[in-house]
Design a protein around this motif. Sequence first.
Motif, PDB file in Angstrom:
ATOM      1  N   LYS A 127       0.829  -1.204   0.000  1.00  0.00           N
ATOM      2  CA  LYS A 127       0.000   0.000   0.000  1.00  0.00           C
ATOM      3  C   LYS A 127       0.865   1.257   0.000  1.00  0.00           C
ATOM      4  O   LYS A 127       0.585   2.230  -0.705  1.00  0.00           O
ATOM      5  CB  LYS A 127      -0.917   0.019   1.227  1.00  0.00           C
ATOM      6  CG  LYS A 127      -2.031  -1.009   1.227  1.00  0.00           C
ATOM      7  CD  LYS A 127      -2.919  -0.837   2.461  1.00  0.00           C
ATOM      8  CE  LYS A 127      -4.063  -1.817   2.479  1.00  0.00           C
ATOM      9  NZ  LYS A 127      -4.944  -1.605   3.666  1.00  0.00           N
ATOM     10  N   ILE A 128       1.903   1.240   0.807  1.00  0.00           N
ATOM     11  CA  ILE A 128       2.780   2.410   0.914  1.00  0.00           C
ATOM     12  C   ILE A 128       3.522   2.659  -0.394  1.00  0.00           C
ATOM     13  O   ILE A 128       3.667   3.804  -0.845  1.00  0.00           O
ATOM     14  CB  ILE A 128       3.767   2.224   2.084  1.00  0.00           C
ATOM     15  CG1 ILE A 128       3.001   2.242   3.416  1.00  0.00           C
ATOM     16  CG2 ILE A 128       4.840   3.307   2.072  1.00  0.00           C
ATOM     17  CD1 ILE A 128       3.859   1.914   4.618  1.00  0.00           C
ATOM     18  N   SER A 129       3.989   1.576  -1.041  1.00  0.00           N
ATOM     19  CA  SER A 129       4.732   1.736  -2.299  1.00  0.00           C
ATOM     20  C   SER A 129       3.853   2.289  -3.411  1.00  0.00           C
ATOM     21  O   SER A 129       4.334   2.916  -4.351  1.00  0.00           O
ATOM     22  CB  SER A 129       5.324   0.391  -2.729  1.00  0.00           C
ATOM     23  OG  SER A 129       4.301  -0.549  -3.016  1.00  0.00           O
ATOM     24  N   ALA A 130       2.536   2.054  -3.293  1.00  0.00           N
ATOM     25  CA  ALA A 130       1.607   2.562  -4.311  1.00  0.00           C
ATOM     26  C   ALA A 130       1.385   4.062  -4.174  1.00  0.00           C
ATOM     27  O   ALA A 130       0.932   4.715  -5.123  1.00  0.00           O
ATOM     28  CB  ALA A 130       0.278   1.818  -4.225  1.00  0.00           C
ATOM     29  N   ARG A 131       1.707   4.612  -2.995  1.00  0.00           N
ATOM     30  CA  ARG A 131       1.531   6.058  -2.753  1.00  0.00           C
ATOM     31  C   ARG A 131       2.772   6.601  -2.053  1.00  0.00           C
ATOM     32  O   ARG A 131       2.755   6.883  -0.862  1.00  0.00           O
ATOM     33  CB  ARG A 131       0.283   6.306  -1.909  1.00  0.00           C
ATOM     34  CG  ARG A 131      -1.005   5.823  -2.539  1.00  0.00           C
ATOM     35  CD  ARG A 131      -2.180   5.974  -1.603  1.00  0.00           C
ATOM     36  NE  ARG A 131      -2.364   7.358  -1.178  1.00  0.00           N
ATOM     37  CZ  ARG A 131      -3.268   7.752  -0.298  1.00  0.00           C
ATOM     38  NH1 ARG A 131      -4.055   6.850   0.278  1.00  0.00           N
ATOM     39  NH2 ARG A 131      -3.378   9.021   0.029  1.00  0.00           N
ATOM     40  N   PRO A 132       3.875   6.710  -2.777  1.00  0.00           N
ATOM     41  CA  PRO A 132       5.167   7.084  -2.166  1.00  0.00           C
ATOM     42  C   PRO A 132       5.096   8.403  -1.395  1.00  0.00           C
ATOM     43  O   PRO A 132       4.627   9.410  -1.919  1.00  0.00           O
ATOM     44  CB  PRO A 132       6.092   7.210  -3.378  1.00  0.00           C
ATOM     45  CG  PRO A 132       5.461   6.386  -4.446  1.00  0.00           C
ATOM     46  CD  PRO A 132       3.981   6.519  -4.221  1.00  0.00           C
ATOM     47  N   GLY A 133       5.562   8.352  -0.148  1.00  0.00           N
ATOM     48  CA  GLY A 133       5.656   9.560   0.655  1.00  0.00           C
ATOM     49  C   GLY A 133       4.363  10.018   1.296  1.00  0.00           C
ATOM     50  O   GLY A 133       4.370  10.947   2.106  1.00  0.00           O
ATOM     51  N   GLU A 134       3.243   9.402   0.954  1.00  0.00           N
ATOM     52  CA  GLU A 134       1.949   9.843   1.472  1.00  0.00           C
ATOM     53  C   GLU A 134       1.523   9.000   2.659  1.00  0.00           C
ATOM     54  O   GLU A 134       1.854   7.808   2.743  1.00  0.00           O
ATOM     55  CB  GLU A 134       0.872   9.749   0.388  1.00  0.00           C
ATOM     56  CG  GLU A 134       1.106  10.627  -0.819  1.00  0.00           C
ATOM     57  CD  GLU A 134      -0.022  10.506  -1.832  1.00  0.00           C
ATOM     58  OE1 GLU A 134      -1.167  10.223  -1.395  1.00  0.00           O
ATOM     59  OE2 GLU A 134       0.224  10.682  -3.027  1.00  0.00           O
ATOM     60  N   PRO A 135       0.765   9.587   3.591  1.00  0.00           N
ATOM     61  CA  PRO A 135       0.191   8.780   4.674  1.00  0.00           C
ATOM     62  C   PRO A 135      -0.756   7.730   4.092  1.00  0.00           C
ATOM     63  O   PRO A 135      -1.495   7.996   3.146  1.00  0.00           O
ATOM     64  CB  PRO A 135      -0.568   9.811   5.521  1.00  0.00           C
ATOM     65  CG  PRO A 135       0.094  11.121   5.210  1.00  0.00           C
ATOM     66  CD  PRO A 135       0.495  11.032   3.762  1.00  0.00           C
ATOM     67  N   VAL A 136      -0.724   6.529   4.656  1.00  0.00           N
ATOM     68  CA  VAL A 136      -1.512   5.413   4.139  1.00  0.00           C
ATOM     69  C   VAL A 136      -2.313   4.783   5.272  1.00  0.00           C
ATOM     70  O   VAL A 136      -1.803   4.604   6.380  1.00  0.00           O
ATOM     71  CB  VAL A 136      -0.589   4.348   3.501  1.00  0.00           C
ATOM     72  CG1 VAL A 136      -1.370   3.085   3.176  1.00  0.00           C
ATOM     73  CG2 VAL A 136       0.061   4.894   2.242  1.00  0.00           C
ATOM     74  N   VAL A 137      -3.580   4.471   4.981  1.00  0.00           N
ATOM     75  CA  VAL A 137      -4.417   3.775   5.952  1.00  0.00           C
ATOM     76  C   VAL A 137      -4.076   2.285   5.886  1.00  0.00           C
ATOM     77  O   VAL A 137      -4.357   1.619   4.887  1.00  0.00           O
ATOM     78  CB  VAL A 137      -5.911   3.995   5.677  1.00  0.00           C
ATOM     79  CG1 VAL A 137      -6.753   3.191   6.665  1.00  0.00           C
ATOM     80  CG2 VAL A 137      -6.254   5.471   5.764  1.00  0.00           C
ATOM     81  N   ALA A 138      -3.474   1.771   6.966  1.00  0.00           N
ATOM     82  CA  ALA A 138      -3.086   0.364   6.995  1.00  0.00           C
ATOM     83  C   ALA A 138      -4.294  -0.535   7.192  1.00  0.00           C
ATOM     84  O   ALA A 138      -4.412  -1.595   6.569  1.00  0.00           O
ATOM     85  CB  ALA A 138      -2.067   0.125   8.105  1.00  0.00           C
ATOM     86  N   VAL A 139      -5.221  -0.124   8.056  1.00  0.00           N
ATOM     87  CA  VAL A 139      -6.391  -0.931   8.340  1.00  0.00           C
ATOM     88  C   VAL A 139      -7.466  -0.040   8.952  1.00  0.00           C
ATOM     89  O   VAL A 139      -7.146   1.005   9.540  1.00  0.00           O
ATOM     90  CB  VAL A 139      -6.047  -2.091   9.309  1.00  0.00           C
ATOM     91  CG1 VAL A 139      -5.662  -1.573  10.678  1.00  0.00           C
ATOM     92  CG2 VAL A 139      -7.163  -3.115   9.396  1.00  0.00           C
TER      93      VAL A 139
END
Length: 562
Positions: A226-238
């Motif tokens: 998920k993180i690699s799909a949006r480099p540098g951006e905050p990501v909702v893990a769950v």
Amino acid sequence: MLSRCRADRSVRPGRAATLAMAVTAVGACCAALTSCSSEPAGASAVIHDYAAAVSQQNISRAASLTTAPGQAGDALTATMDGMHATNVEAQVVRTVGYSDGTAGFTLKTTYRWDTGTDSERAARQFVVKTQGMARNVSTGWRVQWEPAVIYPGLRPGGRIRNIRTDARPAPRVLARTGKPFMVMEPINEVVIDPGRTEDLGRTVGAVARVIAPMAPQITADVILHKISARPGEPVVAVELRDPDMQVLAGDPGKIRGVSVRRTDRLVMTDRRLSSPLEDGLTNYWQAIRDVTSGWQITVQQPGEAPQRLDGRQGAAGPNIATTIDPRIQSAVGTAAVEVAQPTTILALDGRSGGILGMGQNDTAIDRGISIDGEYATGSALSAVFDAVTAYAKSHNSGTEESLDRLGLGVALTVPGASSPQRNGLGVERIDFRPGEIRASMLNVGALGVALGRVLAGERSSVAPYIITGQQTKVAAGKLGALDGELVRPILDAMVATVRRGDASDLTDSKGLRALVGTNGPDGPGWFLGLVDNTVIVVYTEGERAGTAALQAVQKYLKVRSR
């Protein structure tokens, strides 16, 4: 407002003359700026220019006309962003000049929002009167900057805001039984911000361990993807519900680079269920929330709770009654995930056309398969097209009307389930070539409902729907009366398919009628079945797609009665 004008004391006239002179001086000072300041025209000009800039929401221009452009710019930006008004009108209603080199003014600011009708726009406005000063500094006349120019008593760091309010209680989405199917609940989003951690791998690993008791499928690799799909951006893990938070292996908010963001969301009451229908139902629910929403103006002073200044909130919207059957929704969802290839299953009531449920596996989600996307039908509907062609020849008529009434030639927009993007049958209507026809799952579902209604003694087709009381839009043709001579060969072919055709290996299939086929070796595959007054439509993709469709149907038949 009294002026602080200085009288010339070099001559001492009599008491009566003195009184007359004083009255004259005060009246002159209060009548206009031109009497009591060294540059009254400049003061008047800058005050009106400031008001004009505010009316234009030209923050940089308005701030430049103040004694503290930086502070004014920040405060005005916060105001305009917070109020997000369609129109702002700042009107200078009073000015007065003083002999000490300053000038005072009263500003009336009206914020307006376009909300539809004239009466709604008139009701949706906020008016505030403020007092301010202008003085002559080295750069000329400027508005003396104080936050109170925006709102009386506003302090540095304070702001006024226009916020949306929602009526309570929030509408519920009801199943066909009348019980809640979807309700609004608090949701906790576990957010990873790569910019706030020095060791991303360690952070991700810690999150995966903490959430493992509740979400074991969300592994460190899944989160990193998920993180690699949006480099540098905050990501909702769950995303977790409140009860889920109680069984975690720790507090994710204490992990470096992780925060827990709380929000309210419409979710299924049974956490075991998931459906492609969720988005459409949520959009419909949100539309009701938007229509019934209200507004509120608040003032937020530093270190204090927001204070309500004005607003309006209407009554809550009604609950949303649907045709969803949770038992069937569970069955089609279970059947879809049992198949490795992209698989989507739609179930409808065979008499009313009500959508009972829709299931989809992850690979189908990744492929973007939708309820109203158009896909090649291939050989699956050969019996239907043969019947349409034969009927047209025997009645010396075209194929268009028959295709329409069977549900294949029309464009369907189902409130709560689909979007108005389709243009109807995927071929030119005047050039009917069965091998090139494309249809949506809704179209094939409508065909199944038409056949089911004939079996039930009804001689007309109806449009699928999901929201009780909300009519499906039918375009590019009309549904309507069905001739037995047209429908009978199709029903006979469905019986033959189950008895000795491609669906003959299915078990637990008592009463089943079906059509099955593919669009060549690479798919897609289709299955259309009628059983227990239920229409089942299966769409699969990839190699051996027809076999995959039968696998999904077999699983559905096994779990339908649980």
